[in-house]
Scaffold this active site. Structure first.
Site, PDB file in Angstrom:
ATOM      1  N   HIS A 270       0.855  -1.197   0.000  1.00  0.00           N
ATOM      2  CA  HIS A 270       0.000   0.000   0.000  1.00  0.00           C
ATOM      3  C   HIS A 270       0.878   1.229   0.000  1.00  0.00           C
ATOM      4  O   HIS A 270       1.935   1.251   0.601  1.00  0.00           O
ATOM      5  CB  HIS A 270      -0.905   0.020   1.230  1.00  0.00           C
ATOM      6  CG  HIS A 270      -2.084   0.916   1.070  1.00  0.00           C
ATOM      7  ND1 HIS A 270      -2.031   2.250   1.349  1.00  0.00           N
ATOM      8  CD2 HIS A 270      -3.335   0.675   0.611  1.00  0.00           C
ATOM      9  CE1 HIS A 270      -3.215   2.797   1.087  1.00  0.00           C
ATOM     10  NE2 HIS A 270      -4.020   1.863   0.646  1.00  0.00           N
ATOM     11  N   ASP A 328      -7.982  -5.205  -0.756  1.00  0.00           N
ATOM     12  CA  ASP A 328      -8.330  -5.987  -1.949  1.00  0.00           C
ATOM     13  C   ASP A 328      -7.974  -7.464  -1.818  1.00  0.00           C
ATOM     14  O   ASP A 328      -8.316  -8.252  -2.695  1.00  0.00           O
ATOM     15  CB  ASP A 328      -7.609  -5.386  -3.161  1.00  0.00           C
ATOM     16  CG  ASP A 328      -8.140  -3.990  -3.457  1.00  0.00           C
ATOM     17  OD1 ASP A 328      -7.333  -3.063  -3.580  1.00  0.00           O
ATOM     18  OD2 ASP A 328      -9.370  -3.840  -3.526  1.00  0.00           O
TER      19      ASP A 328
END
Ligand code: SDX
Length: 394
Positions: A270, A328
């Site tokens: 991320h 996700d």
């Protein structure tokens, strides 16, 4: 200070936006909407309450929530002419392509709520987007699979309504599974906003020129589609399916570490979180609830995902780079179990993120200091040089 972006000419990539909506502490793995921890918002309330919180800055009273819910519910139908708009698409078009087009097309149907200087127009555009984007998403899915569009129902809550628009058929009654509806509602809340991510920054930049609000949200849909962003949920499930068995995990982990291999672990890493994405924890728990409802507690995909997470989190490469599962990583398992094809995963992300995009757009538009965004660059091209007429070129 240019309102939307502050930038220090000494730094070309540091552009920071001031906002009061969402707070992330990437090192600690903290996410709060208007100061409320994401776990509490996701578990304590529902998505409609979350939309109210993001848009207006505080939790609604019961009366405020009921009024807001009614206003959204009564805007869920789209202009009937939009059904004809869909017939121009190929059936096998990716549903995200249809979403970019149909959300943008709202600018061609809803003229009376695009004067962004009028607070009432901004409010109506906001309600219309929150209400109609799920309807357009369900229509994109129905058109993709060759089934008739299903109208929204005012007697259902937001997530339940979306499920029935996607999975009901005219030939028989459809009963919404309450476990799926609760899970999807929570998934919408988890995806609702996330500070200045790529698609939100796209919406803010488009909106800073005074562009039509529907067109700005369509720009956000387009950016979210990328596999490095919202498209990662589709890519992560395909990766888990390709791995197929825990025995193949080392092979894929080694590929992810190989600089000569473009493969990355989808759903991992991320830009901001250098700790566990708090949303991923809730997503994993939600996937277990949905799979248990289906009698599939030992779903092989979930087992591969959990084992892959364990292996990666113990691996020096991932530890050094602070790479953790993000939202996700588990969402695809849950959505697939509910019956959605992978091509719809990012569409669902865009349904949820619409309220975040709108809240951030409104905050930018209503900032009296706001001016058009204009990021600068570090020029690395040619210095000035003389022009050579074409007959003098080699
Ligand atoms: C979302 O911004 C947001 O808030 C987004 C989002 C939201 O709610 O809006 O949270 C939603 O987009 C989540 C992210 C979904 N994307 C993916 O899961 C795709 C896979 N992840 C990567 O592509 C990557 O981690 C990014 C794009 C998410 C983040 O990229 P960064 O922070 O720029 O990391 P990087 O590309 O600079 O990588 C740092 C290092 C590199 O190695 P070195 O060059 O230092 O040796 O980590 C490596 C990368 O090669 N790396 C990975 C990896 N992610 C980063 N290696 C293997 N697998 C990965 N997934």
């Amino acid at each position: 200070q240019t309102g939307m972006f502050t930038y220090d000419p000494g730094f070309t990539s540091t552009a920071s936006t001031q906002s009061t909506i969402t707070y992330i502490d990437g090192d600690a793995g903290i996410l709060r909407y208007r100061g409320y921890p994401i776990d509490d918002v996701a578990e304590g309330g529902d998505f409609i309450e979350c939309c109210y919180l993001l848009l207006y800055g505080d939790l609604p009273t019961p009366a405020q929530k009921e009024d807001f819910k009614t206003r959204v519910t009564r805007h869920t139908m789209v202009h009937e002419q939009m059904t004809r708009f869909f017939t121009g698409f190929r059936r096998d078009a990716h549903p995200m392509a249809v979403m970019v087009a149909s959300v943008g097309a709202m600018a061609a149907f809803y003229h009376d709520s695009t004067d962004i200087t009028d607070p009432m127009a901004r409010e109506i555009a906001s309600i219309r987007l929150i209400a109609k984007v799920p309807t357009l998403a369900a229509m994109a899915y129905k058109y993709h699979i060759g089934q008739p569009f299903i109208y929204p129902r005012n007697d259902l809550d937001y997530a339940a309504n979306f499920l029935q628009m996607c999975f009901a058929v005219p030939c028989e009654d459809y009963v919404v599974n309450p476990v799926f509806a609760r899970a999807l509602d929570r998934i919408f809340t988890l995806h609702a906003d996330h500070e200045q991510n790529a698609s939100t920054s796209t919406v803010r930049l488009a909106g800073s020129s005074g562009a039509n609000p529907f067109a700005c949200i369509a720009a956000g849909v387009a950016c979210l589609w990328g596999p490095a962003h919202g498209g990662a949920n589709e890519a992560a499930l395909k990766m888990l399916e390709e791995i197929g068995d825990a025995k193949r995990i080392p092979e894929f982990v080694n590929r992810a570490k190989d600089k000569n291999d473009p493969f990355r672990l989808m759903g991992f890493g991320h830009r901001v979180y250098k700790n566990y994405d708090p949303r991923a924890k809730i997503m994993q728990q939600t996937s277990r609830e949905v799979l248990a409802e289906l009698g599939r507690k030992d779903d092989p995909l979930l087992e591969v995902a959990v084992e892959l997470e364990q292996v990666a989190l113990k691996d020096e490469y991932f530890i050094e780079r602070k790479l953790y599962p993000n939202i996700d990583f588990y969402s695809g398992i849950t959505l697939r179990a509910m019956g959605f094809p992978t091509s719809m995963f990012t569409v669902l992300f865009s349904v949820a993120r619409t309220v975040g995009w709108i809240a951030q757009w409104k905050e930018m538009i209503e900032d009296p200091e706001q001016r058009i965004g204009r990021p600068r660059q570090l020029y690395k091209g040619e210095v000035e040089r003389p022009y050579i007429p074409i007959d003098k070129r080699g």
